[in-house]
Scaffold this motif. Structure first.
Motif, PDB file in Angstrom:
ATOM      1  N   VAL A  45      40.392  30.673  49.395  1.00 15.38           N
ATOM      2  CA  VAL A  45      41.719  30.288  48.935  1.00 15.38           C
ATOM      3  C   VAL A  45      42.576  30.041  50.163  1.00 15.38           C
ATOM      4  O   VAL A  45      42.765  30.946  50.981  1.00 15.38           O
ATOM      5  CB  VAL A  45      42.341  31.407  48.070  1.00 15.38           C
ATOM      6  CG1 VAL A  45      43.745  31.037  47.645  1.00 15.38           C
ATOM      7  CG2 VAL A  45      41.467  31.700  46.868  1.00 15.38           C
ATOM      8  N   SER A 101      40.423  34.511  51.824  1.00 14.95           N
ATOM      9  CA  SER A 101      41.605  33.669  51.964  1.00 14.95           C
ATOM     10  C   SER A 101      41.737  33.213  53.405  1.00 14.95           C
ATOM     11  O   SER A 101      41.296  33.900  54.325  1.00 14.95           O
ATOM     12  CB  SER A 101      42.872  34.419  51.525  1.00 14.95           C
ATOM     13  OG  SER A 101      43.105  35.511  52.373  1.00 14.95           O
ATOM     14  N   ILE A 138      44.906  34.725  40.987  1.00 17.60           N
ATOM     15  CA  ILE A 138      43.864  34.055  41.764  1.00 17.60           C
ATOM     16  C   ILE A 138      42.538  34.789  41.611  1.00 17.60           C
ATOM     17  O   ILE A 138      41.487  34.164  41.395  1.00 17.60           O
ATOM     18  CB  ILE A 138      44.269  33.947  43.254  1.00 17.60           C
ATOM     19  CG1 ILE A 138      45.408  32.942  43.421  1.00 17.60           C
ATOM     20  CG2 ILE A 138      43.070  33.555  44.120  1.00 17.60           C
ATOM     21  CD1 ILE A 138      46.041  32.943  44.794  1.00 17.60           C
TER      22      ILE A 138
END
Length: 104
Positions: free
Chosen positions: A42, A91, A59
């Motif tokens: 992400v 991430s 998420i």
């Protein structure tokens, strides 16, 4: 050559192209007797967004559901029944994260 492979990484953005690559990665992992790890990155920096905890939970939930769908599709094929499959959500910058995972 396949004896040297412990893990096959499949970076995924959950697109149709990534979905089509899944059985190929699974076959390589199966033949190498390796683990298949699906990796999603992400890029969104949620640390500075309002309501960051809610966004983070969303998420994680959406990614878990997408992973479950991909793994479920793969598990429908009996030839992959013995395959060890893992998932990982990270991430940050995708290329940097993929390289970091491969190096570790």
């Amino acid at each position: 050559m396949l004896d040297d492979i412990n893990t096959v990484f499949l970076p995924t953005d959950f697109s149709e192209n990534a979905r089509e690559a899944l059985p190929f990665a699974a076959e390589i992992a199966l033949r190498a007797k390796a683990r298949l790890t699906l990796l999603h990155c992400v890029e969104e920096n949620i640390h500075f967004t309002p309501q960051k905890e809610q966004r983070k939970e969303k998420i994680i939930k959406e990614t878990t559901e997408a992973f479950d769908k991909l793994v479920g599709e793969l598990e429908e094929d009996d030839s992959f029944r013995e395959l060890q499959i893992g998932t990982k959500l990270v991430s940050g910058h995708p290329v940097e994260n993929i390289l970091e995972e491969v190096r570790s």
